[in-house]
Design a protein around this motif. Structure first.
Motif, short mmCIF file in Angstrom:
data_model
loop_
_atom_site.label_atom_id
_atom_site.label_comp_id
_atom_site.label_asym_id
_atom_site.label_seq_id
_atom_site.Cartn_x
_atom_site.Cartn_y
_atom_site.Cartn_z
N ARG A 216 5.44 -11.40 2.06
CA ARG A 216 5.01 -10.45 3.07
C ARG A 216 4.98 -9.02 2.54
N HIS A 217 5.92 -8.66 1.66
CA HIS A 217 6.01 -7.28 1.19
C HIS A 217 5.33 -7.06 -0.16
N ARG A 218 5.31 -8.10 -1.01
CA ARG A 218 4.76 -7.94 -2.37
C ARG A 218 3.44 -8.67 -2.55
N GLY A 219 3.15 -9.65 -1.70
CA GLY A 219 1.92 -10.41 -1.82
C GLY A 219 2.02 -11.53 -2.83
N LEU A 220 0.95 -12.27 -2.96
CA LEU A 220 0.89 -13.41 -3.88
C LEU A 220 0.03 -13.12 -5.09
N LEU A 221 -1.07 -12.44 -4.90
CA LEU A 221 -2.05 -12.20 -5.97
C LEU A 221 -2.24 -10.71 -6.18
#
Length: 221
Positions: A216-221
């Motif tokens: 949620r805070h750093r993302g996946l991609l």
């Protein structure tokens, strides 16, 4: 280049040196193993040691993992949340992640239920469960599974699992024991199967909470 060969030879000598020493004596080990087996009543002596012989240490490990999960929440709470989380969009990759998640979830159940009979246990089951959830988040289901996390009150269930584990561990350390049952049976070993399941639930939900926060805070991609 000469220094590289010198470092390589030194590394080989460092790792080969212990092979030249004599193996330690095994006298008395068989007796110790048999004693632990009789005390725990389970074939997997590792689970027996972790959840009975040194249960006090395992309680501390569970508490440390709980504090780690709380620390991740605290560290990321001050960062802005992403409005949209990007995940995998190509169908083959998503299918592979979902299949891998299903396999990991089945392995987690197997390790949690039979961890006292074969290699496995609650911590290994929790890692497999967290892996299953992580693969689902990567496959594009971050927002959907965040909704499920809130709907099922997974954070509350994690805390309940920790409290119940500590209470049962305290009862076991105080001398309250369940019948060991038949050696090698699923319901054997006293408190050990239940403690295994509680650890698996706690580690899975804690891993879910940390992964969910990171996504949620750093993302996946």
């Amino acid at each position: 280049m000469n220094w590289i060969w010198i470092y390589l030879l030194a590394a080989i000598a460092l790792f080969a040196a212990p092979l030249q020493s004599a193996l330690p004596s095994v006298d008395g080990i068989t007796t110790s193993i048999e004693t632990i087996r009789q005390q725990t009543g389970v074939p997997n002596l590792v689970s027996g040691v972790i959840l009975q012989t040194r249960l006090f240490d395992t309680v501390a490990e569970v508490v440390v993992f709980t504090l780690a999960a709380s620390g991740v929440r605290q560290v990321l709470s001050g960062e802005p949340q992403r409005l949209r989380v990007r995940g995998m969009v190509d169908a083959p990759s998503r299918v592979l992640c979902e299949v891998g998640s299903t396999v990991a979830a089945l392995i987690a159940v197997e390790l949690a239920l039979r961890g006292h009979l074969s290699p496995g246990g609650g911590f290994a089951a929790g890692v497999a469960g967290g892996t299953a959830i992580g693969l689902l988040l990567i496959s594009g289901g971050a927002e959907r599974y965040e909704g499920l996390y809130r709907r099922w009150r997974a954070d509350w269930l994690e805390k309940v699992a920790v409290v119940v584990f500590i209470l049962i561990a305290a009862a076991s350390l105080a001398g309250v024991e369940l019948p060991q049952g038949r050696f090698g049976a699923l319901f054997s070993g006293g408190w050990i199967p239940l403690l295994n399941a509680l650890v698996a639930i706690k580690v899975t939900l804690g891993s879910w909470a940390m992964i969910q926060r990171l996504v949620r805070h750093r993302g996946l991609l």
